[in-house]
Each structure stands twice: as C-alpha cells, then as structure tokens.
Write an enzyme that holds these catalytic residues in place. Structure first.
Site, PDB file in Angstrom:
ATOM      1  NE  ARG A  92      59.918 -48.126  29.568  1.00 52.93           N
ATOM      2  CZ  ARG A  92      59.766 -47.340  28.627  1.00 52.93           C
ATOM      3  NH1 ARG A  92      58.710 -47.200  27.723  1.00 52.93           N
ATOM      4  NH2 ARG A  92      60.987 -47.150  27.718  1.00 52.93           N
ATOM      5  CD  GLN A  93      64.186 -56.464  32.582  1.00 55.52           C
ATOM      6  OE1 GLN A  93      63.395 -57.175  32.049  1.00 55.52           O
ATOM      7  NE2 GLN A  93      64.596 -56.741  33.666  1.00 55.52           N
ATOM      8  CB  SER A  94      63.800 -49.498  32.709  1.00 49.73           C
ATOM      9  OG  SER A  94      62.676 -49.003  32.295  1.00 49.73           O
ATOM     10  NE  ARG A 111      62.237 -58.065  29.708  1.00 48.45           N
ATOM     11  CZ  ARG A 111      62.152 -59.466  29.922  1.00 48.45           C
ATOM     12  NH1 ARG A 111      61.715 -60.400  29.002  1.00 48.45           N
ATOM     13  NH2 ARG A 111      62.463 -59.980  31.249  1.00 48.45           N
TER      14      ARG A 111
END
Length: 207
Positions: A92-94, A111
């Site tokens: 994930r981007q996070s 994203r």
C-alpha cells in the site's frame, strides 16, 4: 455422509444442536478451557440457522465486499475498489510512505488520495448499516493487517474490538467480491456430518 445447510430440516438442525452442545460440554469438562464464544451464543447459532442475522465482510488490497444475511438471503450488500496498491511493486502507498519511500510522484499522490477515500467509504457503509450490525448474532471478518483492521474500528463505528460476535474467517478467501462473500457465507452456514467417525463409534444414530 449426510449434509445439512441453511435450508436444512428443523429436526436435523435440532439434532445437530443437541449433539454439538454435548460435545462442547464434554470438551469443557475434559480440558477446562474457555471457548472463543460463550455457550449461549454457540447454541443460539445452531438452534435455528434460518433466523440468524450474519455480517460477512472482506477488505484488503483496496477491495471491499460485505453483506448482511437474514434467513439465508443477503438483505444489504456493497462492493467497491480503489487504487491504493503500488502496481508492479506491491504494498500500500501508506506502508511505502511509512518506510520513508518517495512521496512526490503523481502515482503516489493518487494512491494516497484513493486510500483516504477508500477508508471513508468503508466507514460510511458501516455507519449506514449500524442497525443491521448491532442486530447481527455473528460477524465474520477478513481484513488482514493492522491498516485494514484499523479502518473497521473507529470512534463512532458499530464494530468494537473484543466483541464476542466477531470472528475471523477460518478459511482462505479470494479477492473481495459479492460472489466471494456469498461463497464464504455458504461455507460458514453449511455443516457436513459423518455418522461413522469417532473413537466411540457412530456420532449420530442412523434414521
């Protein structure tokens, strides 16, 4: 072998409930351990599966699918997808941001925006379904990882950690979709009986 699913005859359900209740009590006596669920809820699940209200929810990788089932039929359901996973690299981007990765590309910004929208949409759905969720006798979740989990448990949301109704799905699932939610419900609400298994002979008497 015989099988009884959500559409099973009431007499078969009652026999199964009595048998599993006896097994549960024997297990408690032999092991002295506590079940994940308390006894009244276990037996209520088994007594009349056609009257149970269940939530099945799958959420990961930007995909979300959930449905509330009453009398074996979905009464509300929702599926959607947001682009939050780094294509070709995974993750994930996070998660990438937290590890100190680049945060300036157009793709990363997109994203990040989609992940915020994804979180907001899930929480909006849960708030809309709060009455259904509070009435459920069982809640089955598959939201692996701390980020997926944190989205489901929020201040004004209907889900609470430690709620004995909440259980993880005990089998592998595919990408979240309405079909996968229905498949999961079918597996969860179907019982297969083998009358000739067990060290003490047949588990159930033959008809």
């Amino acid at each position: 072998a015989t099988s009884s699913g959500p559409q099973g005859e009431p007499t078969e359900v009652a026999a199964l409930a009595a048998f599993l209740t006896a097994q549960w009590e024997r297990k408690q006596e032999d092991e002295g351990g506590a079940s994940v669920l308390d006894r009244p809820m276990q037996i209520e699940w088994m007594r009349d599966p056609l009257q149970l209200q269940w939530l099945v929810l799958l959420s990961h990788g930007g995909y979300f699918a959930a449905a509330v089932f009453i009398n074996g039929k979905p009464v509300v359901h929702k599926t959607f997808h947001r682009y939050i996973v780094r294509r070709g690299q995974g993750g994930r981007q996070s998660g990438h941001d937290a590890s100190g990765g680049s945060q300036t590309s157009v793709g990363s910004q997109l994203r990040r925006h989609h992940e915020a929208k994804w979180r907001d949409k899930i929480q909006e759905i849960l708030l809309e379904w709060a009455t259904y969720v509070h009435s459920c006798s069982a809640i089955f979740l598959h939201a692996p990882g701390p980020i997926n989990t944190s989205v489901l448990y929020f201040a004004k949301g209907p889900l609470r950690k430690g709620d004995p109704r909440i259980q993880s799905l005990p089998f592998t699932t595919s990408r979240p979709s309405f079909d996968e939610v229905k498949r999961s419900y079918t597996l969860l609400s179907t019982v297969a009986l083998d009358r000739h298994t067990g060290p003490e002979g047949p588990l159930l008497p033959a008809h």
